[in-house]
Design an enzyme around this catalytic site. Structure first.
Site, mmCIF file in Angstrom:
data_model
loop_
_atom_site.group_PDB
_atom_site.id
_atom_site.type_symbol
_atom_site.label_atom_id
_atom_site.label_comp_id
_atom_site.label_asym_id
_atom_site.label_seq_id
_atom_site.Cartn_x
_atom_site.Cartn_y
_atom_site.Cartn_z
ATOM 1 N N HIS A 1 0.532 -5.490 0.179
ATOM 2 C CA HIS A 1 -0.176 -6.105 1.315
ATOM 3 C C HIS A 1 -0.275 -7.588 1.028
ATOM 4 O O HIS A 1 0.131 -8.054 -0.036
ATOM 5 C CB HIS A 1 -1.578 -5.494 1.491
ATOM 6 N N CYS B 1 -4.245 -1.290 -1.234
ATOM 7 C CA CYS B 1 -3.403 -0.935 -2.395
ATOM 8 C C CYS B 1 -2.804 0.467 -2.355
ATOM 9 O O CYS B 1 -1.608 0.647 -2.200
ATOM 10 C CB CYS B 1 -4.209 -1.091 -3.696
ATOM 11 N N LYS C 1 1.402 -1.695 -12.575
ATOM 12 C CA LYS C 1 0.550 -1.044 -11.585
ATOM 13 C C LYS C 1 1.366 -0.106 -10.692
ATOM 14 O O LYS C 1 2.303 -0.519 -10.036
ATOM 15 C CB LYS C 1 -0.137 -2.126 -10.731
#
Length: 485
Positions: A272, A38, A86
């Site tokens: 990812h 992340c 996020k």
């Protein structure tokens, strides 16, 4: 997993808005993360720099909070900017377990750090909004488009970061035990074609590359799994991708309803992928395709429609691309290259003043669940993976044309290719030196953390995510750490 956005991966799950973007825009067939986890991946995307240049070593160590991102530059040049959801590209986040696991990966022990991957079906056929936090952020972005963007007199840049299709926390394994639950509802599961799901081939545990074995073990994947369990994990993951696609659909619909779609460039990508039990692993942190190959689709004015780009590209290319779109001068020190020539179907020789785009991409990993720094060079049909100092752990070489599932390491068979790829890799990054500076960083960080705990150290370290294994022989594991220090 970027392979779900084109054939044959797109046969497993219905992703109508990804398909919409393919029809009205460009899909990249070989887009990669620069670090398959992340925070370091996002640090590369927001900075345009490779991981070793920003020293974004793990989920705890990303960019400094005041780092100038492409969005900061767009704002400076008159764009109205807005972020939702996020972000996760700055230092100081994620759990204590996550950072301690990364710091101690050189310690001579093997501990399970995750719950065993499982599936969980929730709600009924009418249950659409499973990942509520992501839907709330999507709603905020939609409202912003309908209420703010539509009235702006200057151009805008809107970012929406979703958590899906990331697995959910697994409370059954004790509080603080990772995210290993693939959760969805029947509504989304119906979008998956079960017959099209491939059950991945696994090597036997004894034949695995030593770093893969460490990853599989720490991810709690070395036990027995039935074919049905593996198929379900994959199906639930695809269903979570379908829910993500619906959120993309909300954004596209809002732009269409406000008349902004025709004059807005839309980019869809991910930090990812997800192994979903390929190579006997779930999660990411690996250079295998399921983990490192990301989706990248772009549509909008000037972007070629129905175009598939085979060139290798990576997330550091986003920074110069955004500046190019906004006609902002691109800094010369970036690791990435603008995608605009490829997106507009132009020949590469019309490219940037920096010269043509290289024919390779670089990804690297220095975090938890992998007991070595890893460097991946992808060029042509080859994927070359080097470890640590280049000789204490054997490298891997995969021919992705002949072996798309990466089941056969051909490094010993093609020593000349290995040497030439290693030479290119070393010209980009002095990887033995980077590996040793990460080892020093890990030790320094661990010592500081240990000292900050004082008398509480033994209790705290025993009760991190690895508690189920640690508590069986706490002295043994503490001794292993002392020996490492």
């Amino acid at each position: 997993d970027g392979r779900l956005t084109f054939y044959p991966g797109n046969q497993t799950v219905d992703l109508p808005f990804i398909n919409f973007m393919r029809r009205y825009g460009t899909v990249f067939l070989n887009a990669y993360t620069n670090s398959p986890i992340c925070c370091p991946s996002r640090a590369a995307m927001w900075s345009g720099l490779f991981t070793h240049l920003t020293e974004s070593w793990n989920n705890f160590k990303g960019l400094d909070p005041d780092y100038v991102t492409w969005m900061d530059l767009m704002e400076k040049y008159g764009y109205h900017t807005q972020k939702y959801g996020k972000l996760d590209y700055t230092s100081g986040h994620h759990s204590v377990s996550n950072r301690v696991e990364a710091w101690t990966r050189d310690v001579d022990f093997l501990l399970r750090q995750e719950g065993r991957p499982v599936v969980n079906l929730t709600g009924d056929r009418k249950h659409v909004r499973v990942m509520e936090a992501d839907w709330r952020n999507t709603d905020k972005a939609v409202n912003w488009i309908k209420e703010e963007a539509i009235n702006l007199t200057r151009p805008f840049a809107l970012y929406l970061g979703l958590n899906l299709p990331h697995p959910y926390p697994s409370p059954y394994a004790g509080e603080n035990f990772g995210s290993s639950t693939f959760l969805t509802s029947p509504y989304w599961l119906e979008k998956v074609t079960y017959e099209a799901i491939k059950i991945p081939k696994w090597s036997s545990l004894s034949e695995m590359h030593p770093v893969d074995y460490y990853s599989s073990y720490t991810k709690n994947c070395t036990g027995e799994f039935t074919k049905q369990e593996v198929r379900n994990i994959r199906a639930f993951y695809y269903a979570m991708c379908a829910e993500t696609d619906a959120m993309l659909g909300e954004i596209i619909s809002a732009l269409r309803d406000t008349g902004l779609l025709k004059k807005t460039i839309v980019i869809f990508t991910a930090d990812h992928g997800e192994l979903a039990m390929e190579h006997r692993q779930f999660y990411k942190m690996s250079m295998y395709e399921g983990s490192s190959h990301v989706p990248l689709l772009v549509m909008g004015p000037g972007i070629k429609k129905q175009q598939q780009v085979p060139n290798v590209v990576s997330l550091v290319d986003i920074y110069p691309t955004m500046l190019d779109i906004a006609r902002i001068p691109v800094p010369q020190n970036l690791s990435g290259y603008s995608l605009i020539p490829l997106l507009c179907g132009k020949a590469e020789n019309e490219a940037s003043p920096r010269g043509p785009r290289p024919s390779w991409v670089l990804s690297e990993f220095h975090g938890c669940n992998v007991n070595s720094s890893v460097y991946m060079l992808r060029t042509g049909k080859w994927k070359y993976v080097a470890y640590s100092d280049g000789h204490s752990v054997l490298p891997q070489l995969f021919d992705l044309t002949a072996d798309p599932d990466e089941l056969t390491n051909v490094a010993i068979k093609f020593p000349v290719i290995v040497r030439s790829l290693d030479k290119i890799l070393r010209s980009v990054v002095n990887y033995p030196k980077v590996s040793s500076s990460v080892q020093e960083y890990n030790k320094r960080q661990f010592i500081t953390w240990k000292q900050s705990l004082g008398q509480n150290y033994s209790n705290v370290i025993a009760n991190l995510r690895w508690h189920q294994d640690w508590l069986k022989e706490p002295k043994k594991y503490e001794n292993a750490i002392d020996k490492w220090l």
